[in-house]
Write a protein that holds these residues in place. Sequence first.
Motif, PDB file in Angstrom:
ATOM      1  N   ASP A 607       0.860  -1.166   0.000  1.00 51.72           N
ATOM      2  CA  ASP A 607       0.000   0.000   0.000  1.00 51.72           C
ATOM      3  C   ASP A 607       0.903   1.225   0.000  1.00 51.72           C
ATOM      4  O   ASP A 607       1.676   1.433   0.951  1.00 51.72           O
ATOM      5  CB  ASP A 607      -0.901   0.002   1.236  1.00 51.72           C
ATOM      6  CG  ASP A 607      -1.973   1.074   1.172  1.00 51.72           C
ATOM      7  OD1 ASP A 607      -1.720   2.138   0.564  1.00 51.72           O
ATOM      8  OD2 ASP A 607      -3.071   0.863   1.728  1.00 51.72           O
ATOM      9  N   PRO A 608       0.828   2.068  -1.043  1.00 52.08           N
ATOM     10  CA  PRO A 608       1.743   3.215  -1.137  1.00 52.08           C
ATOM     11  C   PRO A 608       1.656   4.177   0.034  1.00 52.08           C
ATOM     12  O   PRO A 608       2.569   4.971   0.247  1.00 52.08           O
ATOM     13  CB  PRO A 608       1.306   3.896  -2.442  1.00 52.08           C
ATOM     14  CG  PRO A 608       0.654   2.826  -3.241  1.00 52.08           C
ATOM     15  CD  PRO A 608      -0.036   1.954  -2.234  1.00 52.08           C
ATOM     16  N   LYS A 609       0.590   4.105   0.822  1.00 52.61           N
ATOM     17  CA  LYS A 609       0.475   5.032   1.951  1.00 52.61           C
ATOM     18  C   LYS A 609       1.638   4.868   2.923  1.00 52.61           C
ATOM     19  O   LYS A 609       2.058   5.832   3.580  1.00 52.61           O
ATOM     20  CB  LYS A 609      -0.849   4.837   2.686  1.00 52.61           C
ATOM     21  CG  LYS A 609      -0.974   3.516   3.433  1.00 52.61           C
ATOM     22  CD  LYS A 609      -2.341   3.358   4.108  1.00 52.61           C
ATOM     23  CE  LYS A 609      -2.443   2.052   4.886  1.00 52.61           C
ATOM     24  NZ  LYS A 609      -3.791   1.850   5.468  1.00 52.61           N
ATOM     25  N   TYR A 610       2.163   3.638   3.024  1.00 49.70           N
ATOM     26  CA  TYR A 610       3.268   3.418   3.951  1.00 49.70           C
ATOM     27  C   TYR A 610       4.531   4.143   3.480  1.00 49.70           C
ATOM     28  O   TYR A 610       5.253   4.730   4.280  1.00 49.70           O
ATOM     29  CB  TYR A 610       3.551   1.922   4.092  1.00 49.70           C
ATOM     30  CG  TYR A 610       2.410   1.137   4.705  1.00 49.70           C
ATOM     31  CD1 TYR A 610       1.887   1.486   5.942  1.00 49.70           C
ATOM     32  CD2 TYR A 610       1.854   0.041   4.046  1.00 49.70           C
ATOM     33  CE1 TYR A 610       0.842   0.775   6.515  1.00 49.70           C
ATOM     34  CE2 TYR A 610       0.811  -0.681   4.605  1.00 49.70           C
ATOM     35  CZ  TYR A 610       0.305  -0.309   5.834  1.00 49.70           C
ATOM     36  OH  TYR A 610      -0.732  -1.018   6.387  1.00 49.70           O
ATOM     37  N   MET A 611       4.790   4.117   2.183  1.00 49.75           N
ATOM     38  CA  MET A 611       5.967   4.796   1.668  1.00 49.75           C
ATOM     39  C   MET A 611       5.740   6.298   1.535  1.00 49.75           C
ATOM     40  O   MET A 611       6.690   7.078   1.618  1.00 49.75           O
ATOM     41  CB  MET A 611       6.399   4.189   0.334  1.00 49.75           C
ATOM     42  CG  MET A 611       7.102   2.860   0.491  1.00 49.75           C
ATOM     43  SD  MET A 611       8.634   3.008   1.464  1.00 49.75           S
ATOM     44  CE  MET A 611       8.326   1.848   2.799  1.00 49.75           C
ATOM     45  N   ASP A 612       4.514   6.722   1.355  1.00 49.11           N
ATOM     46  CA  ASP A 612       4.226   8.157   1.423  1.00 49.11           C
ATOM     47  C   ASP A 612       4.572   8.689   2.816  1.00 49.11           C
ATOM     48  O   ASP A 612       5.182   9.754   2.961  1.00 49.11           O
ATOM     49  CB  ASP A 612       2.750   8.437   1.125  1.00 49.11           C
ATOM     50  CG  ASP A 612       2.472   8.608  -0.364  1.00 49.11           C
ATOM     51  OD1 ASP A 612       3.427   8.837  -1.132  1.00 49.11           O
ATOM     52  OD2 ASP A 612       1.298   8.494  -0.756  1.00 49.11           O
ATOM     53  N   TYR A 613       4.161   7.948   3.827  1.00 51.66           N
ATOM     54  CA  TYR A 613       4.503   8.355   5.194  1.00 51.66           C
ATOM     55  C   TYR A 613       6.012   8.301   5.388  1.00 51.66           C
ATOM     56  O   TYR A 613       6.610   9.193   6.000  1.00 51.66           O
ATOM     57  CB  TYR A 613       3.821   7.468   6.237  1.00 51.66           C
ATOM     58  CG  TYR A 613       4.351   7.793   7.613  1.00 51.66           C
ATOM     59  CD1 TYR A 613       3.879   8.911   8.306  1.00 51.66           C
ATOM     60  CD2 TYR A 613       5.381   7.044   8.186  1.00 51.66           C
ATOM     61  CE1 TYR A 613       4.417   9.261   9.539  1.00 51.66           C
ATOM     62  CE2 TYR A 613       5.919   7.389   9.412  1.00 51.66           C
ATOM     63  CZ  TYR A 613       5.432   8.499  10.079  1.00 51.66           C
ATOM     64  OH  TYR A 613       5.976   8.855  11.282  1.00 51.66           O
ATOM     65  N   TYR A 614       6.643   7.254   4.867  1.00 52.33           N
ATOM     66  CA  TYR A 614       8.083   7.096   5.050  1.00 52.33           C
ATOM     67  C   TYR A 614       8.821   8.306   4.495  1.00 52.33           C
ATOM     68  O   TYR A 614       9.719   8.860   5.138  1.00 52.33           O
ATOM     69  CB  TYR A 614       8.559   5.816   4.343  1.00 52.33           C
ATOM     70  CG  TYR A 614       9.848   5.267   4.893  1.00 52.33           C
ATOM     71  CD1 TYR A 614       9.847   4.231   5.816  1.00 52.33           C
ATOM     72  CD2 TYR A 614      11.078   5.792   4.500  1.00 52.33           C
ATOM     73  CE1 TYR A 614      11.039   3.724   6.335  1.00 52.33           C
ATOM     74  CE2 TYR A 614      12.275   5.297   5.011  1.00 52.33           C
ATOM     75  CZ  TYR A 614      12.245   4.268   5.926  1.00 52.33           C
ATOM     76  OH  TYR A 614      13.417   3.778   6.449  1.00 52.33           O
ATOM     77  N   GLU A 615       8.429   8.739   3.313  1.00 54.14           N
ATOM     78  CA  GLU A 615       9.069   9.909   2.721  1.00 54.14           C
ATOM     79  C   GLU A 615       8.836  11.148   3.576  1.00 54.14           C
ATOM     80  O   GLU A 615       9.750  11.935   3.830  1.00 54.14           O
ATOM     81  CB  GLU A 615       8.523  10.149   1.310  1.00 54.14           C
ATOM     82  CG  GLU A 615       9.125  11.377   0.628  1.00 54.14           C
ATOM     83  CD  GLU A 615       8.499  11.644  -0.721  1.00 54.14           C
ATOM     84  OE1 GLU A 615       9.214  11.560  -1.734  1.00 54.14           O
ATOM     85  OE2 GLU A 615       7.291  11.942  -0.763  1.00 54.14           O
ATOM     86  N   ARG A 616       7.612  11.320   4.020  1.00 54.03           N
ATOM     87  CA  ARG A 616       7.271  12.492   4.830  1.00 54.03           C
ATOM     88  C   ARG A 616       8.147  12.577   6.085  1.00 54.03           C
ATOM     89  O   ARG A 616       8.779  13.597   6.370  1.00 54.03           O
ATOM     90  CB  ARG A 616       5.806  12.437   5.244  1.00 54.03           C
ATOM     91  CG  ARG A 616       5.384  13.565   6.200  1.00 54.03           C
ATOM     92  CD  ARG A 616       4.027  13.295   6.816  1.00 54.03           C
ATOM     93  NE  ARG A 616       2.956  13.332   5.844  1.00 54.03           N
ATOM     94  CZ  ARG A 616       2.264  14.419   5.512  1.00 54.03           C
ATOM     95  NH1 ARG A 616       2.546  15.586   6.094  1.00 54.03           N
ATOM     96  NH2 ARG A 616       1.292  14.340   4.624  1.00 54.03           N
ATOM     97  N   ALA A 617       8.162  11.500   6.865  1.00 58.85           N
ATOM     98  CA  ALA A 617       8.883  11.534   8.137  1.00 58.85           C
ATOM     99  C   ALA A 617      10.394  11.563   7.934  1.00 58.85           C
ATOM    100  O   ALA A 617      11.117  12.215   8.690  1.00 58.85           O
ATOM    101  CB  ALA A 617       8.486  10.327   8.986  1.00 58.85           C
ATOM    102  N   LEU A 618      10.877  10.865   6.900  1.00 54.19           N
ATOM    103  CA  LEU A 618      12.316  10.820   6.664  1.00 54.19           C
ATOM    104  C   LEU A 618      12.842  12.163   6.189  1.00 54.19           C
ATOM    105  O   LEU A 618      13.845  12.673   6.702  1.00 54.19           O
ATOM    106  CB  LEU A 618      12.632   9.735   5.632  1.00 54.19           C
ATOM    107  CG  LEU A 618      14.113   9.575   5.259  1.00 54.19           C
ATOM    108  CD1 LEU A 618      14.925   9.138   6.475  1.00 54.19           C
ATOM    109  CD2 LEU A 618      14.272   8.559   4.121  1.00 54.19           C
ATOM    110  N   TYR A 619      12.165  12.760   5.206  1.00 52.92           N
ATOM    111  CA  TYR A 619      12.661  14.001   4.615  1.00 52.92           C
ATOM    112  C   TYR A 619      12.395  15.216   5.492  1.00 52.92           C
ATOM    113  O   TYR A 619      12.928  16.299   5.224  1.00 52.92           O
ATOM    114  CB  TYR A 619      12.034  14.225   3.236  1.00 52.92           C
ATOM    115  CG  TYR A 619      12.740  13.490   2.133  1.00 52.92           C
ATOM    116  CD1 TYR A 619      13.752  14.088   1.400  1.00 52.92           C
ATOM    117  CD2 TYR A 619      12.413  12.177   1.833  1.00 52.92           C
ATOM    118  CE1 TYR A 619      14.416  13.408   0.387  1.00 52.92           C
ATOM    119  CE2 TYR A 619      13.064  11.481   0.826  1.00 52.92           C
ATOM    120  CZ  TYR A 619      14.067  12.102   0.110  1.00 52.92           C
ATOM    121  OH  TYR A 619      14.726  11.424  -0.887  1.00 52.92           O
TER     122      TYR A 619
END
Length: 940
Positions: A607-619
């Motif tokens: 589910d892309p939502k997990y990687m959307d969150y990952y990008e948000r919190a990481l960057y």
Amino acid sequence: MTPALPRRTLLQATLLAAATPALPHPVGGAHAAAATLPAPAELPAPAAWTLRPFELKDVKLGEGLFATKRRLMLDHGRGYDVNRLLQVFRANAGLSTGGAVAPGGWEGLDGEANGNLRGHYTGHFLSMLSQAYASTGEQAYADRIRTMLGALTDVRAALRKDPAVLSAAGRFGTAAENVRGSYQYVSLPATVLNGSAAITLSAWVRPTHSADWTRVFDFGDNTTRYMYLATRNAAGVPRFALTTAGPGAEQGLDGTAALPIGRWSHLAVTLSGGTGTLYVNGAQVARNTSMTLDPSSLGTPTNNWLGRSNFDDPVFAGAFDEFNVWSRALTAAEITSLQSSRAAASAAGRGTLASYAFDETDGGTFTDASGRGLTATLRRTWGGPSHPGFLAAYPETQFIDLETRTTSDYTKVWAPYYTAHKILRGLLDAHLATDDARALDLAAGMCDWMYSRLSKLPDATLQRMWALFSSGEFGGIVEAVVDLYAFTGKAEHLALARLFDLDKLIDACAANTDTLDGLHANQHIPIFTGLVRLYDATGETRYLTAAKNFWGMVVPHRMFGIGGTSSAEFFRARGIVAGTISETSAETCCAHNLLKLSRLLFLHEQDPKYMDYYERALYNQVLGSKQDTADAEKPLVTYFVGLTPGHVRDYTPKQGTTCCEGTGMESATKYQDSVYFRKADGSALYVNLYSPTTLTWAEKGVTVTQRTDYPREQGSTLTVGGGSAAFELRLRVPSWATSGFKVTVNGAAVSGTPVTGTYFAVSRTWRSGDVVRVAIPFRARVEKTPDDPGLQALFYGPVNLVARNSATSQLRFGLHRNAALSGDLLPSFTPVSGKPLHHTLDGTEFAPFFEGTEDPTHAYFRRYEPKVVLGATDSGVTNPARSDGTTLLDEIWSAAPFTGKAALVAHVQNTVTSWVAAGLLSRPDGEKVVTTAQNASYVS
């Protein structure tokens, strides 16, 4: 009728009877030698994972934002003295610390920021070094890991044995050193005082710490009957006291000056005929002529100790040389004679009741030279570990206390299993990075020890323990134990992982019942990474379902724009974000652990939502948590990220060596761990993040190199190298990329329509030299807080832009004044020349959150659009609002993007008509708004 067994008992019985190991390499015995343990180079991927991650060594960071940040942490990892980390472990085992200074803060010893988490930071540091070595291959990191593993191996071996004397240079000959943090003392036989009414006690001491109430000696039974000499009382001077009725009835003698730290001092007490005298370095400093008690008043004391108190005072830290006891009061001249020579050569002679020269160089006993044969013994205050696998930087007493504790008190018990997790995780990471079997042996021993304790406890006791705030916190220990089980295949290790089940929480989340309000955030987030791994090992869907539902309760309902969560470390009510903004928002550990959970869930479900969150919190939060400054002594990482107006980030939390500094070190050495994943069958490569990296996909015989300055660049170029291979390239289309996402291969556009919040697939046989260009146009947008829509955060693509302004009240900005037809708010801003991603508005500079500066910032601002302005033209009409706070301008621009000016004007006309009909706007004002929309010019 046979009573039903509790669920946990049944589970344990099943596991122990027929466990299915992830690898066919069972460890032989509870304490197998290191050589018998397997040393695989990679953690086996569970069959349940539909994707497979790459190892850190397979993904190299190129120059860019991540490499710059990482370089600062790599330098810290290379420069910090690991012997300081090892000091607390060596001290606990009674080993020489080589003069190393404990890190302090949460790694401090008694009296320093509590110190009840000491050892946790060493685990974090091992993980950081392991990731640094895996990522760079630099031998310096491997050497430091091996130094630490060797020391920890020695520590565990020493803890298995009775304590042994640590010899040091003495005042005259050899002294017995007591390292601060060792919990060691000398026990004398019960008959040492021999019922004497008159007495002299003499000792040479060299204190190494200024803790109050540490004892030179304490003879007594309890906290009611005792006789002691302390190096420092509450006023910082030596004190002798005798009592048979507790502290309030002490008859005492107080010195006049503090003993120097690190230097030898001679202390002597004489007591006879109702007169007591205290001498320091041969000089009388106190005299009491009205003492009614004498040593015979104590009878035969049970506890006759050097260095230990009958109270809960710190153990003496320093060295002893010559301790003598006479059955008479020495004269002042005899006391003076003890200053320049050993007692045996002095006018006083050896003590007639006891005489210890501390000349022993090994073993754990001290010979009595008085002629009475009162051999003294070196002991630990806590005895010794319950199991030979025990490894910690403090006694096992915290673990024991937790088992009967019903309320939290972190000054007594502060998350011992949390600390154990950090050490265990560090050992596993060290094994993965270096294949050093000692690391796996130490890790397996720790889990054997934990199982030996926890498996004996009733389920009700475990549930009570794990529900205790702070004291019962156990971090990500379940994940680490399941990882160990993948190596060892020992049924006890999988059974151990399930002993941490907090059923009330798991059951609620599995049922999608949100009970998070009021829970300590970082105590519970790592629980769910462990549950995912338990699902991997057991197939029990309850675990995975609970983890997925928990993630959805936090993201986005309790999430700040930067990706963080928690207020003052706790979860608050669902949907309350603006109402939780404070100086203690967004604990950095929470973001670190939510990233781990998101990553694990994505490996199961794409589910892309997990990687959307990952990008948000990481960057945003994770990058911004690291200060852009080099420091060999401090990692310079935030604990909290205050989101209040004008907040200045604190990269050196006052106590130091905190949990967030630990996870911050780890975050900064694994930035590349989720850039790429591959399908389990090798048929597809997922590009989750746009980051300058080179992937070596050994199974396919190809490399994939990304060249980009993302997020300063709006896109990325991927080049295939090596041989040829057929696979599907899946490129993440971020949820914020609402238009313009384009892909070309070797210059030719790829057919298909990218859909926001999905993966765009390009399937072909790839050959060396193939070039993929991904264009990802950014746009400025706002995110509203759910409980206060007027309080907003500004984003440009994936980047949170914060206002740099020292004001401590909310700033007010209008953003629609020159919005583009695409809906992009950026045209209302002015770019700052030479500073990518920096813009100004109304004299205030907006900058990326990821910049680790100490500028005062505003992560949120108050939206303020008093007039209807379109295309930089003011209509003169007040901007009306609905009862929910939505303004006319909000509704107009909610329909963006517009295909052209005509589409915008038509939408303005329809919106105005609706607002007039609802009585929210007058007809004349509506006509002015439409006319303004028609006459204005717009950026496309």
